[in-house]
Structure formats: C-alpha cells, structure tokens
Write a protein that holds these residues in place. Structure first.
Motif, PDB file in Angstrom:
ATOM      1  N   THR B  25       0.690  -1.231  -0.074  1.00  0.00           N
ATOM      2  CA  THR B  25       0.057  -0.083  -0.079  1.00  0.00           C
ATOM      3  C   THR B  25       0.861   1.360  -0.022  1.00  0.00           C
ATOM      4  N   VAL B  26       0.699   2.067  -0.893  1.00  0.00           N
ATOM      5  CA  VAL B  26       1.385   3.434  -1.195  1.00  0.00           C
ATOM      6  C   VAL B  26       0.623   4.545  -0.788  1.00  0.00           C
ATOM      7  N   LEU B  58      -3.442   1.328  10.006  1.00  0.00           N
ATOM      8  CA  LEU B  58      -2.571   0.478   9.128  1.00  0.00           C
ATOM      9  C   LEU B  58      -3.823  -0.346   8.370  1.00  0.00           C
ATOM     10  N   PRO B  59      -3.522  -0.640   6.906  1.00  0.00           N
ATOM     11  CA  PRO B  59      -4.386  -1.727   6.253  1.00  0.00           C
ATOM     12  C   PRO B  59      -4.053  -2.967   6.691  1.00  0.00           C
ATOM     13  N   ASP B  60      -4.858  -3.856   7.126  1.00  0.00           N
ATOM     14  CA  ASP B  60      -4.322  -5.087   7.306  1.00  0.00           C
ATOM     15  C   ASP B  60      -4.145  -6.220   6.310  1.00  0.00           C
ATOM     16  N   THR B  61      -4.317  -5.883   5.083  1.00  0.00           N
ATOM     17  CA  THR B  61      -4.046  -6.727   4.118  1.00  0.00           C
ATOM     18  C   THR B  61      -2.577  -6.417   3.469  1.00  0.00           C
ATOM     19  N   ALA B  62      -1.979  -5.410   4.063  1.00  0.00           N
ATOM     20  CA  ALA B  62      -0.658  -5.156   3.373  1.00  0.00           C
ATOM     21  C   ALA B  62       0.640  -5.623   4.067  1.00  0.00           C
ATOM     22  N   ASP B  63       1.385  -6.008   3.112  1.00  0.00           N
ATOM     23  CA  ASP B  63       2.593  -6.783   3.815  1.00  0.00           C
ATOM     24  C   ASP B  63       3.891  -5.537   3.836  1.00  0.00           C
ATOM     25  N   VAL B  64       3.728  -4.445   3.128  1.00  0.00           N
ATOM     26  CA  VAL B  64       4.542  -3.329   3.107  1.00  0.00           C
ATOM     27  C   VAL B  64       3.680  -2.254   2.983  1.00  0.00           C
ATOM     28  N   VAL B  65       3.982  -0.909   3.415  1.00  0.00           N
ATOM     29  CA  VAL B  65       3.410   0.402   3.390  1.00  0.00           C
ATOM     30  C   VAL B  65       4.325   1.232   3.192  1.00  0.00           C
ATOM     31  N   PHE B  66       4.360   2.296   2.161  1.00  0.00           N
ATOM     32  CA  PHE B  66       4.986   3.498   1.960  1.00  0.00           C
ATOM     33  C   PHE B  66       4.177   4.762   2.334  1.00  0.00           C
ATOM     34  N   LEU B  67       5.037   5.652   2.990  1.00  0.00           N
ATOM     35  CA  LEU B  67       4.486   6.599   3.544  1.00  0.00           C
ATOM     36  C   LEU B  67       5.210   7.708   3.211  1.00  0.00           C
ATOM     37  N   ALA B  68       4.619   8.820   2.337  1.00  0.00           N
ATOM     38  CA  ALA B  68       5.285  10.222   2.246  1.00  0.00           C
ATOM     39  C   ALA B  68       5.141  10.875   3.441  1.00  0.00           C
ATOM     40  N   VAL B  69       6.094  11.370   3.886  1.00  0.00           N
ATOM     41  CA  VAL B  69       6.304  12.041   5.117  1.00  0.00           C
ATOM     42  C   VAL B  69       6.515  13.367   4.722  1.00  0.00           C
ATOM     43  N   ARG B  70       5.303  14.375   5.044  1.00  0.00           N
ATOM     44  CA  ARG B  70       5.393  15.844   4.724  1.00  0.00           C
ATOM     45  C   ARG B  70       5.502  16.678   5.744  1.00  0.00           C
ATOM     46  N   PRO B  71       6.222  17.634   6.126  1.00  0.00           N
ATOM     47  CA  PRO B  71       6.465  18.167   7.234  1.00  0.00           C
ATOM     48  C   PRO B  71       5.235  19.077   7.366  1.00  0.00           C
ATOM     49  N   PRO B  76      -0.235  10.039  10.511  1.00  0.00           N
ATOM     50  CA  PRO B  76      -1.194   9.180  11.227  1.00  0.00           C
ATOM     51  C   PRO B  76      -0.312   8.441  12.485  1.00  0.00           C
ATOM     52  N   ASP B  77      -1.093   8.273  13.610  1.00  0.00           N
ATOM     53  CA  ASP B  77      -0.517   7.452  14.587  1.00  0.00           C
ATOM     54  C   ASP B  77      -0.891   6.083  14.711  1.00  0.00           C
ATOM     55  N   TRP B  78       0.091   5.472  14.071  1.00  0.00           N
ATOM     56  CA  TRP B  78      -0.212   3.876  13.692  1.00  0.00           C
ATOM     57  C   TRP B  78       0.420   2.904  14.908  1.00  0.00           C
ATOM     58  N   THR B  79       0.865   3.568  16.126  1.00  0.00           N
ATOM     59  CA  THR B  79       1.690   2.682  17.011  1.00  0.00           C
ATOM     60  C   THR B  79       0.616   1.711  17.414  1.00  0.00           C
ATOM     61  N   ALA B  80      -0.464   1.994  17.546  1.00  0.00           N
ATOM     62  CA  ALA B  80      -1.676   0.920  18.399  1.00  0.00           C
ATOM     63  C   ALA B  80      -1.769  -0.356  17.307  1.00  0.00           C
ATOM     64  N   CYS B  81      -1.678  -0.007  15.826  1.00  0.00           N
ATOM     65  CA  CYS B  81      -1.820  -1.026  15.120  1.00  0.00           C
ATOM     66  C   CYS B  81      -0.358  -1.922  14.610  1.00  0.00           C
TER      67      CYS B  81
END
Lengths: 383, 208
Positions: B25-26, B58-71, B76-81
C-alpha cells in the motif's frame, strides 16, 4: 537547430580488448543501419552521423567516452555496450545529463533506467527456454562454467533455480574463469567435467576466451550429442572464431540466428554482406544493434528532435519488422518483446533451429523466480 | 502474510521469491513521484495500490506500506496497529532535516527512501525492510513468550515457598503436589501456583 543539419549520434563499441569480437559486430550492425537510413533520405531529410570512439573493453573508458560524447560532442543519443559492467559505467553519465542509451545486448535483468532502451533479451526471454530444452532433452544435472563477473553469477542463479524444479535436478559444479582465460585455464575444468559427468554444461563464458572452453572440450574427446554445452552467448560470431567443427552439436538460446527463414532477415543479411563483406559475423548482438537504430530513426521522424523528453514517448510502444520478427518496445519497462529460439550449431557454422516462439514474449526484467512449464512462453517445435 | 510455496531446493532466498506476491500500500500524493514509485513496484511484480491522504489505521492486508512524510501535515498515529501482525513501513522523504527525520523515527519505519524517487535501489530497500520487519516480529514474539515463561517460573517458586512454609513440605514434595493438582484440574502448574499465592494472600490475615 537547422532543418537540414546532420543528426549526430554517439556509438560506443570496443574494437580492441577482450570483448572486441562481439562489439565489433554490434558496431557494424549500427553503421549498417545508419547507412540504410541515410540512403533512404535520412531522418526527415537530415543525415545521421555516427561519432564513434573505441572504449577498448574497459569500463572506465566507457564512462570517460560517454562523458566526452555528452559534454564535448553535445550528443543526445548513444548506441553501445555489451557487458553489464560497461552499461553500469555509462548509466551515471546519461542519467546525470538526461541522455538516451540504446543497449543491444542480452543481460541479467533487474534494471529499468528511464534513460535506456533495452533491445536484447531479459532472462525470461532466453534462460527459461534454454533450461526447458536442456532438461527435457539431456537431463537436469548441470555443470556451470562462467566468466568471473555479474552476468554469469546472476544467470547461474536463475539456471540453478530452473534445473532444481526438475526431478533429479542438481548443480554438480560451478567454476569461474577470468575474462582473459586461455586454453590452459579450462583444462582442469574439463577434467573435472569428465569426472563428474553432468547431463549438460551451462556456459556463461563471454568474449575471446569462449573459444578455449569449446576447444578444451573438443580436445578432451567429449561428445556434444551426449553432454552439450548450452549457452546464451556462444552464437555465430563465437562459432566462427573457434571453428565450425569445434562448435558443432552445442546448443544456444537467442532471439536471433542467421538461419531464420524470413524475407526481412534474408534481405538484411544480403545487404549487410554486400556492404561490409563477410569478415564480420552477424549474430543476436548484431541484429539488436541494427534494428535499434531503425527504431530510433522511426521515433525521431515523429518527434522531430533527439531530445529524450520528446523522443521517449515515440519510442515506448513502437513496433518494427526486425530480422527476428515484429518486435515492440514494452512501454512499462523499456525492454523489448522478442522471439526466443533454440538452435544447435551445425558443421556450416550456423545454428539449426529446433524451437521457436510462436508469438513475441514480453520482457519481465524483474522476474526473480522463473518457472519451467509456463505454457505462455512455450516454444514451437521445428523438428 | 503472502508467501510463495517454500522449496528448500531453490537457492534464491524466500524474501526475494516473495516479491511477486507482495501486497504493497502506497500513501503518496498523486504526482509524478507517486506514479514512478507505483510503476516501479509493479515492474518488480508487487501488487501495489496508492492512496492519499493516509488512512488513520494501517491496512491489515498489506505486507509493506510506503508513506510520504510531509512536514506540513499531521502524521497518522499507527503505534496501536503496529503490535502483532504489522506491515513493514518505508518512509518517503522530501527533506532530511531533524523535524522530518524525527517524524520517521516516531513512525517506526524500517527504512527510508528519498524523493525524487529513482527506480534503482527500490527492490533492495524493499527486501531489507521486510527482513528487518520479520526479524523484529519474530524477536517480539519470542520476547513475549520468554517474559511470560519467566513470570510463570517466578510464581511457581513463590507458591513452592508458600507450601514449604505453611505445610512443612520439602521443595520436591511441594512441586509434586502442585503438579498433581494441575494434572487433576487439567490446568498448568503456573495457574495452580497463582491460585496458591492468591489463597495465601486471602488467608494470611489470621497471622497478621
């Protein structure tokens, strides 16, 4: 730029050094296409002029000369390179200055530069077909001999994965020699092969040392009918160098052989010999070098400019009647749809075709795991 | 997670052979960079889908997630997932200043790629990030198992000393009793130990 000014293109093929035999044939294929284009009125009336340098088979020189072509000669398009190491030296230059390289050679895949058009075979267009043919006709115990650089390592990884998919598949030996290896360097390898008795030998030896592997094999009295050497690079030019008798019976996989029976191929070969004589032996590298210049000329007739940004859209998806058949540039990965074929060397120095693709095979340069038995790439039998 | 049939006879590592079945997932704006990223992922053979802005979970079907980090936008707070089954995260950065790098660290990304995106290098980053992700997950699982094992052992020791003190048993006999109780009640020795410790806590007011 004037409407009648010549179009200058860079040409980087070695005429000296380890790899000069094959690169000279690629150079002649390039010059042949340029002559044909100019005789037919050039590109929209403009003459095509090659600016050539001899990189002497040295990766460092390829880089220096590519830079010279770009900075000093103000060249936008370069035709050149055989070995991966030399292509890798040219890439930083053409990417930095946003120029275009046409690369007419089979290689090991895992690359897709936006500044390159790849017209040679990717592994899914030659290795898979060769493994299928060898394992079903001779057996699946393979002994690998290669030159000591990246293309043989990666080709051997692919071949190992492929033979291991067959029952009884095994890699019974893997040896590497330097690019300047001599007859003596192969004698211990041939002795080991005699001892191990594989079903076939897979050679990724390239350049001038190729002949010595086959000569050492012949001198040892081994029989190609029982245990042939299979290769992606030992083609007509290499066969002529080692002698027809030495090569006869050995197997090769490539999208082009001189023996292809088509009007385009017959007339291309006849025209080439009339102009360039019979010293240069056409083979797959020659053919790709030849048709890629025509691809460029056709695209530039549409774009009107050789700047990569306007030329590339006209190249992606472009088709051409090449000597091997109607080829097409795959717009998604810049490689070329080609026709895999298997040939067995005969005593006339030609390859007798035994398998041939029914339709073009799309390039898949990032395929990690190739599968035997994929019917989409199954070749038609010609026996 | 999607994995190809593992065949130990093939010499190519499974992480590389997996690339063709990888679900990616991108999260990247729909621009030239995002397009190049998705195109190269598809050339490699991954099943890539692109969205913007990023999902809150986080999408639970993804093996890898790309995230563009913009200042200039909240991450998103993904710590819980990120506990248990979690994809590898690869950050795509346009700046390398401490603010952006801190955001990448907070995200817990396994790797970083730089914008403008180049096709060359993506495959290697992808494979290494997945290796780190898999190793981390294996280690976390092992760690949790060891922690609970250790806590159990501590409880058994404590329960043994309760029995030894209150029932005048030897160490071996105390353990024997607990084991027999566990077998009879079809629970673990650790659960019996917890019951003994609780009971002792409740009954010990007499002695107070």
């Amino acid at each position: 730029m004037s409407e009648s000014e010549p179009i200058r293109v860079g040409v980087l093929f070695s005429q000296t050094g380890d790899i000069s035999l094959i690169e000279t044939s690629q150079l002649m294929g390039t010059l042949f296409a340029i002559e044909e284009i100019n005789e037919a009125g050039g590109i929209n009336g403009r003459e095509l002029v090659p600016i050539r340098y001899d990189p002497a088979s040295s990766p460092g020189l390829y880089r220096v000369l590519a830079e010279k072509l770009v900075l000093q000669d103000k060249i936008n398009v370069i035709f050149g390179c055989y070995k991966s190491s030399t292509r890798k030296s040219v890439i930083p230059v053409i990417e930095k200055w946003n120029r275009l390289l046409f690369y007419p050679t089979l290689y090991e895949g895992f690359e897709c530069s936006s500044n390159i058009i790849y017209t040679g075979a990717a592994p899914n267009q030659n290795s898979v077909q060769l493994a299928e043919f060898m394992t079903s006709n001779y057996g699946a115990r393979v002994y690998m001999v290669g030159s000591d650089y990246i293309y043989p390592y990666e080709s051997n990884r692919i071949m190992t994965d492929l033979v291991m998919q067959k029952p009884g598949g095994d890699k019974v030996g893997e040896r590497y020699v330097s690019l300047s290896a001599t007859l003596a360097d192969f004698s211990s390898i041939i002795a080991d092969i005699k001892n191990v008795q594989p079903d076939f030998i897979f050679s990724t030896v390239v350049g001038d040392s190729t002949q010595y592997l086959y000569k050492a094999y012949a001198e040892a009295g081994l029989n190609p009918r029982e245990m042939p050497i299979a290769s992606l690079t030992t083609l007509e030019a290499e066969v002529a160098q080692m002698g027809f008798d030495v090569a006869a019976g050995h197997v090769a996989s490539a999208p082009y052989f001189q023996s292809i029976d088509s009007p385009v191929n017959r007339s291309s070969l006849a025209n080439f010999r009339r102009r360039f004589g019979t010293d240069v032996v056409p083979s797959a590298g020659w053919e790709a070098a030849y048709f890629q210049v025509h691809l460029f000329a056709n695209a530039m007739r549409l774009s009107g400019s050789d700047a990569i940004d306007v030329l590339m859209p006209c190249l992606l998806g472009a088709q051409l009647d090449a000597p091997q058949g109607r080829i097409q540039i795959d717009p998604s990965n810049h490689h070329t749809c080609l026709y895999p074929r298997i040939g067995i060397a005969n005593t006339e120095g030609q390859f007798t075709l035994v398998r041939q693709a029914i339709r073009p095979v799309h390039p898949d340069p990032y395929l990690v795991t190739h599968s035997l038995g994929d019917w989409t790439i199954k070749l038609g039998s010609m026996e | 997670m999607a994995t190809t049939r593992s065949d130990p006879r093939l010499i190519t590592p499974e992480l590389l052979r997996d690339l063709r079945t990888l679900r990616v997932t991108v999260f990247h704006p729909d621009d030239q960079d995002g397009e190049e990223l998705v195109q190269q992922l598809r050339r490699i053979g991954c099943q890539a889908q692109a969205f913007w802005p990023p999902f809150p979970t986080l999408p639970d079907t993804a093996d890898v997630v790309f995230l563009a980090v913009r200042p200039n936008m909240p991450m998103p707070d993904w710590t819980a997932c990120r506990e248990g089954h979690a994809p590898a995260i690869i950050a795509v950065v346009t700046y390398e200043n401490p603010t952006v790098v801190e955001a990448v660290l907070k995200l817990g990304a396994e790797s970083v790629i730089a914008s403008p995106i180049k096709a060359f290098g993506l495959l290697a980053t992808l494979v290494v990030a997945r290796q780190i992700n898999l190793n981390l997950r294996t280690l976390t699982k092992q760690n949790q198992r060891l922690e609970s094992k250790l806590a159990g052992l501590r409880r058994v020791e404590e329960a043994k000393s309760v029995l030894m003190r209150t029932k005048n048993m030897s160490e071996e006999v105390a353990y024997q009793v607990m084991r027999e109780q566990a077998m009879a009640k079809r629970v673990t020795v650790e659960q019996i130990a917890s019951a003994i410790i609780d009971a002792e806590g409740i009954l010990s007011f007499n002695k107070a």
